[in-house]
Design an enzyme around this catalytic site. Structure first.
Site, PDB file in Angstrom:
ATOM      1  N   GLU A 110      51.511  -0.635  45.401  1.00  0.00           N
ATOM      2  CA  GLU A 110      50.448  -1.640  45.421  1.00  0.00           C
ATOM      3  C   GLU A 110      50.585  -2.624  46.575  1.00  0.00           C
ATOM      4  O   GLU A 110      50.773  -3.828  46.377  1.00  0.00           O
ATOM      5  CB  GLU A 110      50.396  -2.389  44.089  1.00  0.00           C
ATOM      6  CG  GLU A 110      49.979  -1.496  42.949  1.00  0.00           C
ATOM      7  CD  GLU A 110      49.695  -2.255  41.655  1.00  0.00           C
ATOM      8  OE1 GLU A 110      49.932  -3.464  41.611  1.00  0.00           O
ATOM      9  OE2 GLU A 110      49.236  -1.623  40.693  1.00  0.00           O
ATOM     10  N   GLU A 150      50.510   4.585  37.511  1.00  0.00           N
ATOM     11  CA  GLU A 150      50.568   3.537  36.484  1.00  0.00           C
ATOM     12  C   GLU A 150      49.245   3.458  35.749  1.00  0.00           C
ATOM     13  O   GLU A 150      48.180   3.532  36.372  1.00  0.00           O
ATOM     14  CB  GLU A 150      50.817   2.142  37.086  1.00  0.00           C
ATOM     15  CG  GLU A 150      52.231   1.888  37.501  1.00  0.00           C
ATOM     16  CD  GLU A 150      52.444   0.470  38.048  1.00  0.00           C
ATOM     17  OE1 GLU A 150      51.800  -0.471  37.560  1.00  0.00           O
ATOM     18  OE2 GLU A 150      53.260   0.345  38.978  1.00  0.00           O
TER      19      GLU A 150
END
Ligand code: BG6
Length: 479
Positions: A164, A377
């Site tokens: 991320e 995720e």
């Protein structure tokens, strides 16, 4: 509902959030070890000094993974455990720890998925070079990568470069809610560019050193919807998607920044400095797959030129909704205005719950970039309660069921998704929300104030996921 053969049913974690042992066996400090000391930055000043002590419980946790039938485990390596000062001498004890983890996983037929960088930069590099604001940090990162590729390249098939990047650069350099605690858009876009170069060069190095392996970044993707069919709102959503998603994914997959956003940043004098050499580097380091972290997307309308305040009641620490009212003239305020989506429910932390958005996201990303995808995720943070030695987390089962059904539908739509890593396997530290925001299939007996017994207790969702894995998705309930 059936998933492809050899689908990687997995779960994920990150070093700082689970390992603890923050200065054991030669580990150096990371920027999170330091940042969490600043009063008020994290909930109840929680930190990862002990976390859930995976460092000493890894065998027990992997035994639970094996019992569950997990096919893959995504974990990150703490850079400062390997190179305590970020770039100098290799800490053999740090390497030995990850070697043991990988061996234990493989002994149990669990595919290790190794994340190189999940936000815990060595503090020494922050002090010496200013972290990701300096090109020296790229060289240090490559040195670290080389050590890991050398040692684990023949054991680990799947590698994640950066977790991320959109979140850690924005929260770290723009909104000052992550280290290095900076609030400056120009510096953020510049640091982000440096990370892009590090990503591309690490991929290039990997392809030379580990030709049999696969590598790619994990991106926090959220599709942005227009509030209405008014063309101005639709344009706002197009712009928001470019700003929130393409700004990163285009660079990873095409080696170039989206034109519209680059023009805007230039007008605002906050664009990154990109040299001709940099352009070549970005072109030369393309990933083999994309990791997608999915929690939620967003909804926007055309910006209100009269008032640039945000209508949505933002959770200031939601990593996916940047806290747009802190800085006045922002790229966002010129492009779109974030609003609540009237059709979606929310979690206890105000995150919208949008399983169909997951299918949309996978379709959009694949059609655009044509790379295999793995979900690195997805999961639900909740206040789980231990009652009579048990945790009844039916809400997590419902959440994961609905999201997995949409992944299955995306696969039927033709999207090559080869794995799903639920966030998370055990409960762990939420960067800014402490230990009460629980995501795991396994409850950990600890709270914000005390590590307590650190006992591992299987939640109801543990048995549920076990059944899903056993039947390769056959037990998912399609409503
Ligand atoms: C992702 C991160 O942003 O979301 C994880 O990669 C993080 O590290 C997860 O824990 C959930 O976020 P939060 O804020 O609920 O812990």
């Amino acid at each position: 509902m059936k998933f492809p053969e050899h689908f990687l049913w997995g779960a994920a974690s990150a070093a700082y959030q689970v390992e603890g042992a923050y200065k054991n066996d030669g580990k150096g400090p990371s920027i999170w070890d330091e940042f969490s000391k600043i009063p008020g930055k994290t909930k109840h000043n929680t930190n990862g000094q002990i976390a859930v002590d995976f460092y000493h419980h890894y065998k027990e946790d992997i035994a639970l993974m094996a019992e569950m039938g997990l096919k893959a485990y995504r974990f990150s390596v703490s850079w400062s455990r390997i190179l305590p000062d970020g770039e100098g001498k290799v800490n053999q004890e740090g390497l030995a720890f990850y070697e043991k983890v990988i061996d234990e996983l493989q002994k149990n037929q669990i595919e290790p998925i190794l994340t190189l960088y999940h936000w815990d930069l060595p503090e020494a590099l922050q002090i010496k070079y200013g972290g990701w604001e300096s090109r020296h940090t790229i060289d240090a990162f490559l040195k670290y990568c080389r050590v890991l590729f050398d040692n684990f390249g023949n054991k680990v098939r799947y590698w994640i470069t950066f977790n991320e990047q959109n979140v850690f650069t924005s929260l770290g350099y723009r909104w000052a809610s992550h280290p290095p605690n900076v609030s400056n858009p120009k510096r953020m876009f510049q640091a982000n560019h440096i990370v892009n170069l590090a990503n591309a060069r690490a991929i290039q190095l990997f392809h030379q050193m580990v030709p049999q392996g696969k590598i790619g970044p994990s991106f926090g993707y959220g599709e942005v919807y227009p509030l209405t069919s008014s063309p101005a709102d639709v344009l706002a959503a197009v712009d928001a998607n470019q700003f929130n998603n393409d700004w990163w994914l285009d660079v990873y997959c095409r080696g170039e920044y989206p034109e519209k956003i680059m023009c805007l940043l230039k007008q605002m004098h906050i664009a990154p400095d990109v040299t001709i050499e940099d352009k070549k580097t970005l072109q030369a380091g393309k990933p083999d797959f994309l990791g997608i972290n999915y929690y939620h997307g967003g909804t926007v309308k055309a910006p209100d030129t009269e008032k640039s305040t945000i209508e949505k009641n933002f959770d200031k620490i939601d990593p996916y909704l940047m806290a747009g009212d802190v800085q006045e003239d922002t790229p966002e305020s010129r492009l779109f205005q974030s609003v609540e989506n009237p059709y979606l429910d929310k979690t206890d932390w105000g995150w919208e719950i949008d399983p169909i958005g997951f299918r949309i996201a996978l379709r959009q990303v694949y059609e655009k970039y044509r790379l295999p995808l793995i979900i690195t995720e997805n999961g639900l943070g909740a206040f789980d309660k231990l009652k009579d030695g048990q945790v009844d987390d039916q809400y997590r089962i419902d959440y994961l069921n609905e999201h997995l059904v949409q992944v299955g539908k995306a696969i039927s739509d033709g999207v090559p998704v080869f794995g799903f890593c639920a966030w998370s396997f055990t409960d762990l530290l939420s960067w800014l929300n402490g230990y009460d925001k629980r995501y795991g299939f396994v409850y950990i007996d600890r709270n914000d104030y005390s590590p307590k017994s650190l006992l591992r207790i299987k939640k109801k969702s543990f048995n549920w996921y076990q059944g899903i894995i056993e039947t390769n998705g056959g037990k998912l309930e399609v409503k």
